[in-house]
Enzyme design. Structure first.
Site, mmCIF file in Angstrom:
data_model
loop_
_atom_site.group_PDB
_atom_site.id
_atom_site.type_symbol
_atom_site.label_atom_id
_atom_site.label_comp_id
_atom_site.label_asym_id
_atom_site.label_seq_id
_atom_site.Cartn_x
_atom_site.Cartn_y
_atom_site.Cartn_z
ATOM 1 N N HIS A 63 0.964 -1.125 0.021
ATOM 2 C CA HIS A 63 0.110 -0.015 0.058
ATOM 3 C C HIS A 63 1.044 1.305 0.059
ATOM 4 O O HIS A 63 0.725 2.366 -0.296
ATOM 5 C CB HIS A 63 -0.912 -0.068 1.264
ATOM 6 C CG HIS A 63 -2.146 -1.183 1.138
ATOM 7 N ND1 HIS A 63 -1.770 -2.160 1.722
ATOM 8 C CD2 HIS A 63 -3.071 -0.981 0.811
ATOM 9 C CE1 HIS A 63 -3.124 -2.885 1.573
ATOM 10 N NE2 HIS A 63 -3.806 -2.197 0.974
ATOM 11 N N ASP A 103 -4.327 -6.514 -7.644
ATOM 12 C CA ASP A 103 -4.653 -6.055 -6.453
ATOM 13 C C ASP A 103 -4.942 -4.532 -6.914
ATOM 14 O O ASP A 103 -4.942 -3.828 -8.083
ATOM 15 C CB ASP A 103 -3.526 -6.068 -5.622
ATOM 16 C CG ASP A 103 -3.890 -5.848 -3.989
ATOM 17 O OD1 ASP A 103 -5.118 -5.368 -3.708
ATOM 18 O OD2 ASP A 103 -3.276 -6.112 -3.270
#
Length: 646
Positions: A237, A321
């Site tokens: 992230h 993702d």
């Protein structure tokens, strides 16, 4: 209620659906006629329609025209509907901001589907169970590592079954789970208890059972994060992780659960934004800083097409993702990231552009046009696009998405209210959580605590919701007359230093329960001795509970350390006489327990349940990192004090 509409571009589809009738079920599309019908649909689709099927944005928050800020998108509106229709979107992903209660969620998913009458949407969510759950009214479950500690394949199946039933009732048809990452790096900041274990065989067995539980509810199951995010020390992230192992090691550890899932017939695969130079060391110049970086798996043709498709034999749907994660967004840029991902062989680009208002529609327009241009130029071959869209539509047929039951909205809501978070699911959830509790130390038979009436119990945990969960659990045991009524004092200590006030609370108590929440062990170590740094609030996660432990020991108080998140953190508290791991940190808030793990730990501490869990990972020593403090498979029986054998 979804009504099937045959617009001109959708006539072929509606014809196919009428031919298939009730045959588009979980067992669905094996007959050749259905497959050829899908091929005919794809041949008659426009490029715009095909590209749209391969894009899956979120509408996590939305700012309507005339409003001053974006808020959680919880009610369908014409603005979002216009974007879904204009770009022929194949699916959307929901987050906690979108699913605030059961009736609201059913109405939202129904509204989303009405915006795409010809090709119903994939409506997706990350409902892994445990610390990654989105439903605010659903069953949270103890999570994967807790299932690994319990060692029961039936619990993994039940977890998938419960998730599948609840999501289906809400109108959600894709679950982005389970994670089959092998968590063999104790310092992993993003996977941790989201993994079943550090043992690829155990991960495989439990992962397959969860997949079966989901798919037997006609829920699309997604294994992630291919080819493996378990042995990373960077959260994708925020940065670009690297896994530098050779092919032999990767095939025997990281890739094994994915191969087993493929062999078991998993529907979908989610990629990882992780560099795997053993399979692809192609370099790219980062847009962030001009530095040379290796292309991550999500954007790698060698990994997605070469390894996953050709070598491992996966012919299901591959989804990235989230492409807005910094590992991708910072280094590759919005449009190029989506083009590279689709070019690599993925079928669906997840969260390709941020769109939370009509003013931001230009972001999805830019991505949409970039993909069309790449197809027109041949950078993304049209044949490859056709294969992706075929896979997407075949999966929609297989799971009944293209031929939904014509159920009135009121009936959908009634069913969902009976299914989501019901007592049967909560009962199973509690049993799983209790059987997962792992007792690691219990010197002098410290546990179970046996308080006398009006004894004082002090609870110290990092966050308020954890304190509340522990306090309520103790009070409920007293109300049920399982223990004597006690006086409870609680305090959260996130960001705080140990003070004289805390020392006085310990002095006045009879029993002390302290929770630890350390994502990544990083204590100050000097000559092999942990420095408590009790006045340094920046070290609060380790220093505060150690100071409590030491003061309680000094005052001869009954003390137990409860590891709330990654069990590796117990290595910071070697001196504690009683230690247990619960594998879940979420407490009590908004009128409900957000995970069963803490109440299960309290139940063990006071003798109401018997811990049966054994470690699904090794726990290395903090002071001697090359040594193991507790080995995989270790756990104590609370009565005999001997190791549990499984």
């Amino acid at each position: 209620m979804i009504k099937r509409i045959c617009a001109p571009a959708g006539i072929a589809l509606c014809l196919v659906l009428s031919i298939m009738g009730g045959n588009a079920t979980a067992k669905g599309y094996e007959n050749e006629k259905t497959v050829s019908d899908i091929q005919e649909i794809v041949e008659n689709m426009t490029i715009d329609e095909k590209v749209g099927q391969m894009l899956m944005p979120d509408f996590r928050n939305w700012q309507k025209q005339g409003e001053t800020k974006a808020t959680g998108f919880i009610e369908m509106n014409s603005e979002v509907a216009s974007i879904i229709k204009k770009y022929h979107l194949g699916g959307v992903i929901l987050f906690a901001e979108n699913v605030v209660d059961t009736e609201q969620t059913v109405r939202l998913t129904d509204g989303l589907q009405m915006a795409s009458p010809d090709l119903p949407l994939f409506i997706t969510i990350d409902q892994e169970g445990g610390i990654v759950t989105r439903l605010q009214t659903g069953t949270n479950l103890p999570g994967n590592m807790a299932l690994g500690a319990a060692r029961k394949e039936s619990y993994a199946y039940q977890s998938g079954e419960i998730i599948g039933k609840e999501l289906s009732a809400l109108g959600i048809n894709v679950n982005f789970g389970p994670s089959v990452d092998v968590n063999n790096n104790p310092g992993n900041p993003v996977i941790g208890v989201r993994s079943f274990s550090s043992d690829p065989e155990l991960v495989s067995k439990l992962g397959i059972q969860m997949i079966k539980g989901l798919q037997n509810q006609n829920m699309i199951a997604t294994t992630k994060h291919f080819p493996g995010h378990g042995d990373t020390a960077v959260d994708s992230h925020y940065g670009l992780p690297l896994v530098s192992h050779d092919k032999e090691r990767l095939r025997s550890i990281e890739l094994l659960p994915f191969q087993r899932a493929i062999d078991a017939g998993v529907d979908m695969m989610m990629t990882a934004h992780v560099q795997f130079p053993a399979f692809d060391d192609t370099t790219y110049i980062s847009k962030k800083d001009g530095q040379e970086i290796m292309v991550p798996a999500t954007l790698s043709q060698k990994v997605i097409t070469g390894l996953l498709r050709e070598e491992m034999g996966f012919d299901g749907v591959v989804v990235t993702d989230a492409l807005n994660m910094k590992a991708i967004a910072d280094n590759f840029g919005q449009e190029e990231a989506v083009v590279l991902a689709l070019k690599s062989g993925v079928d669906i680009a997840l969260m390709p552009a941020q769109v939370n208002s009509l003013q931001m529609e230009k972001n999805i327009t830019s991505v949409f046009n970039a993909v069309k241009a790449a197809v027109a130029s041949g950078e993304i071959p049209l044949n490859q696009v056709n294969h992706s869209v075929t896979r997407i539509l075949e999966l929609k047929v297989k799971r009944g998405i293209l031929n939904p039951e014509d159920t009135p909205i009121d009936k959908k809501i009634e069913t969902a209210l009976q299914v989501v978070g019901n007592e049967d699911h909560l009962k199973k959830e509690r049993k799983m959580a209790e059987d997962a509790i792992t007792l690691l130390k219990n010197e002098h038979k410290t546990l179970p605590f046996k308080p006398k009436k009006n004894d004082k119990v002090l609870i110290l945990a990092p966050f308020d919701d954890q304190v509340e969960s522990m306090s309520r659990s103790i009070s409920e045991l007293a109300e049920k007359k399982k223990i004597k009524k006690v006086q409870i004092t609680g305090m959260s200590f996130s960001g705080k230093s140990f003070t004289d006030q805390v020392a006085r609370l310990i002095d006045e108590s009879d029993f002390v329960i302290t929770g630890s929440y350390i994502v990544k062990n990083d204590p100050a170590v000097n000559d092999g001795v942990i420095d408590d740094s009790i006045q340094d609030s920046s070290k609060w996660a380790t220093a505060f509970p150690r100071a409590v432990m030491n003061h309680a020991k000094k005052k001869d108080k009954e003390f137990v350390l409860m590891s709330l998140r990654n069990p590796y953190d117990v290595a910071n508290f070697e001196e504690a006489k009683a230690v247990l791991a619960v594998y879940g940190f979420k407490g009590y808030s908004n009128g409900r327990y957000r995970q069963p793990n803490i109440p299960a730990g309290i139940s063990t501490i006071f003798g109401e349940s018997r811990p049966k869990g054994t470690l699904p990972v090794d726990i290395p020593s903090v002071t001697k990192p090359s040594e193991s403090l507790y080995n995989y498979g270790y756990g104590l029986d609370i009565k005999s004090g001997r190791p549990i054998k499984k």
